[in-house]
Design an enzyme around this catalytic site. Structure first.
Site, short mmCIF file in Angstrom:
data_model
loop_
_atom_site.label_atom_id
_atom_site.label_comp_id
_atom_site.label_asym_id
_atom_site.label_seq_id
_atom_site.Cartn_x
_atom_site.Cartn_y
_atom_site.Cartn_z
N CYS A 144 0.83 -1.20 0.00
CA CYS A 144 0.00 0.00 0.00
C CYS A 144 0.87 1.26 0.00
CB CYS A 144 -0.98 -0.05 1.18
SG CYS A 144 -2.30 1.17 1.07
N HIS A 190 -3.51 -5.71 1.27
CA HIS A 190 -2.73 -5.94 2.49
C HIS A 190 -2.63 -7.41 2.90
CE1 HIS A 190 -2.31 -1.69 3.90
NE2 HIS A 190 -3.29 -1.55 3.01
N GLU A 222 -0.69 -8.66 5.07
CA GLU A 222 -0.40 -8.80 6.51
C GLU A 222 -1.66 -8.85 7.36
OE1 GLU A 222 -0.39 -6.10 4.83
OE2 GLU A 222 -0.56 -4.27 6.04
#
Lengths: 89, 232
Positions: free
Chosen positions: B85, B194, B196
């Protein structure tokens, strides 16, 4: 104290979502005479010394490398702001 | 394996990236933008967030941070670097990745679980995926529209450097539905969604099997660990 102005615009061939949103707002206000809006940026760099050719060359370099990203934007103008003493611009 | 996560003023997902690295089986190392020291890490993650409030351009001021000199040098020597991002935006601003990211086409910030197709499973960060694997990970951005010149876009496509593409809907107006790209060497990867946030059951996207059970993001982090073991 001279002020050097740098103007940056999103590349003409790219979509400018910010300009599109403003254009939509104008349309909703009934301002149908405007067929497009593009939104850019204006930087004002103030210096103590004279805005000579060497300084302008440095500003042009910074405009191309830091103040704009050539992938998405164009530097459209770099110029010294002329303001006479006591005059408001 | 030690993987550094650089925190910038305005980073938001640095601790999530550290957690993902830990869950993948490596040791996360917190790095600070103002230092000129990578603390001997083996790989790097530039996390998501709004560094410097997205002033100037998203990722632009962070890309000029002291530590970025070392990040650029390490990336050019082959160290695996993942930008997520805002980290992706920094990598384009630092010229480690081609193209740029502009405000979403619809003008709105978008937050949703996003289906993607992995288009290149030979990079340091995608080796653990199968060819054309479809995954779902969270997406949350305001300036995620990937753009590049016609020539650059043709070269990225021709060289297989698009690593992931949006499925179902294009959330931000990205050219060719591009969600992520890599450099020519395959060690630097930028991704707008994302991974994560999809690494632990109970905290990921919903799946057909169970609520919040999605862990499709984990393979980005295990991929780089496996690659390091192969190269060791």
């Amino acid at each position: 104290m001279p002020t050097i102005v740098v103007e940056v615009m999103p590349k003409a061939e790219l979509l400018d979502p910010q300009g599109k949103a403003v254009a939509g707002a104008l349309r909703r206000l009934g301002k149908t005479e405007f067929t497009g809006v593009r939104v850019g940026k204006r930087f004002e760099l103030t210096v103590e010394g004279p805005a000579d050719a060497a300084l302008l060359a440095e500003v042009q370099e910074l405009a191309d490398t830091v103040l704009s990203n050539s992938v998405i934007e164009d530097v459209t103008d770099v110029y010294v702001l002329e303001v006479a003493a006591g005059e408001t611009h | 394996m030690r993987i550094g996560v650089v925190t910038f003023p305005g980073s938001l997902d640095d601790r999530d990236a550290q957690r993902a690295i830990r869950l993948a089986g490596a040791e996360p190392v917190a790095l600070w933008h103002g230092e000129h020291d990578l603390h001997g890490v083996d790989a790097l993650v530039l996390p998501g967030g709004f560094s410097y409030g997205d002033y100037l351009r998203a990722g632009a001021i962070a890309s000029l941070s002291p530590i970025m000199a070392e990040v650029i040098d390490a990336a050019n020597k082959g160290m695996p670097v993942l930008g997520i991002c805002n980290g992706f935006q920094m990598l384009t601003e630092a010229h480690l990745l081609e193209g740029g990211l502009i405000r979403n086409e619809a003008g709105a910030f978008i937050c949703r679980d996003q289906r993607l197709r992995i288009e290149n499973n030979s990079t340091d960060w995608t080796g653990g995926f199968t060819d054309k694997q479809e995954i779902t990970i969270p997406l949350k951005n305001g300036e995620g529209g990937f753009i590049a010149s016609t020539e650059t876009l043709a070269r990225l496509e021709g060289e297989g450097r698009v690593i992931a593409r949006y499925l179902d809907v294009n959330p931000n107006g990205s050219l060719n539905d591009i969600a992520g790209v890599t450099n020519a060497r395959g060690n630097v990867v930028g991704l707008m969604p994302h991974p994560e946030h999809a690494v632990e059951p109970g905290f990921g996207p919903d799946t057909a099997a169970a609520m919040r059970s999605g862990v499709d993001g984990l393979a980005f982090f295990t991929s780089v660990i496996e690659r390091a073991l192969v190269n060791a």
